[in-house]
Design a protein around this motif. Sequence first.
Motif, mmCIF file in Angstrom:
data_model
loop_
_atom_site.group_PDB
_atom_site.id
_atom_site.type_symbol
_atom_site.label_atom_id
_atom_site.label_comp_id
_atom_site.label_asym_id
_atom_site.label_seq_id
_atom_site.Cartn_x
_atom_site.Cartn_y
_atom_site.Cartn_z
ATOM 1 N N LYS A 191 51.711 -3.138 -20.586
ATOM 2 C CA LYS A 191 50.325 -2.138 -20.691
ATOM 3 C C LYS A 191 50.540 -1.311 -22.050
ATOM 4 O O LYS A 191 51.629 -0.939 -22.414
ATOM 5 C CB LYS A 191 50.728 -0.796 -19.580
ATOM 6 C CG LYS A 191 50.390 -1.372 -18.458
ATOM 7 C CD LYS A 191 50.421 -0.139 -17.356
ATOM 8 C CE LYS A 191 50.401 -0.516 -15.925
ATOM 9 N NZ LYS A 191 50.580 0.771 -15.144
ATOM 10 N N THR A 245 45.374 10.078 -21.069
ATOM 11 C CA THR A 245 45.443 9.967 -19.679
ATOM 12 C C THR A 245 45.216 11.782 -19.141
ATOM 13 O O THR A 245 45.707 12.628 -19.939
ATOM 14 C CB THR A 245 46.484 9.469 -19.095
ATOM 15 O OG1 THR A 245 47.583 10.303 -19.471
ATOM 16 C CG2 THR A 245 46.776 8.074 -19.546
ATOM 17 N N GLU A 304 49.439 6.228 -15.250
ATOM 18 C CA GLU A 304 48.087 6.467 -14.937
ATOM 19 C C GLU A 304 47.228 5.273 -15.499
ATOM 20 O O GLU A 304 46.151 5.081 -15.400
ATOM 21 C CB GLU A 304 47.583 7.798 -15.741
ATOM 22 C CG GLU A 304 46.424 8.225 -14.987
ATOM 23 C CD GLU A 304 46.102 9.546 -15.426
ATOM 24 O OE1 GLU A 304 44.896 9.837 -15.965
ATOM 25 O OE2 GLU A 304 47.075 10.300 -15.675
ATOM 26 N N LEU A 305 47.838 4.463 -16.406
ATOM 27 C CA LEU A 305 46.986 3.418 -17.129
ATOM 28 C C LEU A 305 46.870 2.184 -16.039
ATOM 29 O O LEU A 305 48.040 2.044 -15.483
ATOM 30 C CB LEU A 305 47.801 2.796 -18.505
ATOM 31 C CG LEU A 305 47.792 3.679 -19.390
ATOM 32 C CD1 LEU A 305 48.476 3.393 -20.661
ATOM 33 C CD2 LEU A 305 46.402 3.994 -19.985
ATOM 34 N N PRO A 306 45.766 1.604 -16.116
ATOM 35 C CA PRO A 306 45.480 0.438 -15.245
ATOM 36 C C PRO A 306 46.272 -0.712 -15.684
ATOM 37 O O PRO A 306 46.666 -0.972 -16.732
ATOM 38 C CB PRO A 306 43.977 0.067 -15.385
ATOM 39 C CG PRO A 306 43.699 0.600 -16.691
ATOM 40 C CD PRO A 306 44.589 1.636 -16.938
ATOM 41 N N GLU A 307 46.695 -1.503 -14.666
ATOM 42 C CA GLU A 307 47.346 -2.916 -14.764
ATOM 43 C C GLU A 307 46.601 -3.768 -15.916
ATOM 44 O O GLU A 307 45.352 -3.857 -15.993
ATOM 45 C CB GLU A 307 47.569 -3.685 -13.769
ATOM 46 C CG GLU A 307 48.482 -3.014 -12.692
ATOM 47 C CD GLU A 307 49.893 -2.650 -13.275
ATOM 48 O OE1 GLU A 307 50.387 -3.681 -13.833
ATOM 49 O OE2 GLU A 307 50.437 -1.543 -12.843
ATOM 50 N N LYS A 315 44.600 -6.781 -17.629
ATOM 51 C CA LYS A 315 43.827 -7.767 -16.984
ATOM 52 C C LYS A 315 44.706 -9.069 -17.262
ATOM 53 O O LYS A 315 45.343 -9.300 -18.475
ATOM 54 C CB LYS A 315 42.251 -7.757 -17.639
ATOM 55 C CG LYS A 315 41.744 -6.785 -17.428
ATOM 56 C CD LYS A 315 40.263 -6.536 -18.086
ATOM 57 C CE LYS A 315 39.541 -5.283 -17.748
ATOM 58 N NZ LYS A 315 38.341 -5.118 -18.477
#
Length: 107
Positions: free
Chosen positions: A37, A52, A97-100, A102
């Motif tokens: 990430k 975030t 809090e960050l998305p996985e 892609k």
Amino acid sequence: MASDQKFVDFIIDQIDYSEHVIYKKMFGEYGLYFDGKLFALVCDNKLFVKPTLAGRAYITDVVEALPYPGAKNQFLIEERLEDRDWLKKLVNITVAELPEPKPKKKK
């Protein structure tokens, strides 16, 4: 002005997650990744952390700035770089809090 490798090494040392954090050189600057990430940039020897909601609450007195022209505002961390525990917790909060990332498309 490109960032200095010594500054990047200092930030990585302060974060103290060597088994999880890597950096990638990008156009004379650096991207910092935690288990894939992208959570921060080092530009002009300054640390910019992705914004975030939890990070904003933790920092409280947030300073936002552009890491480079055309970028989105990020949290500029200057005052607490020497505070290892504080910085480590900010990274934990931000990464959680960050998305996985892609998955990369196969060529």
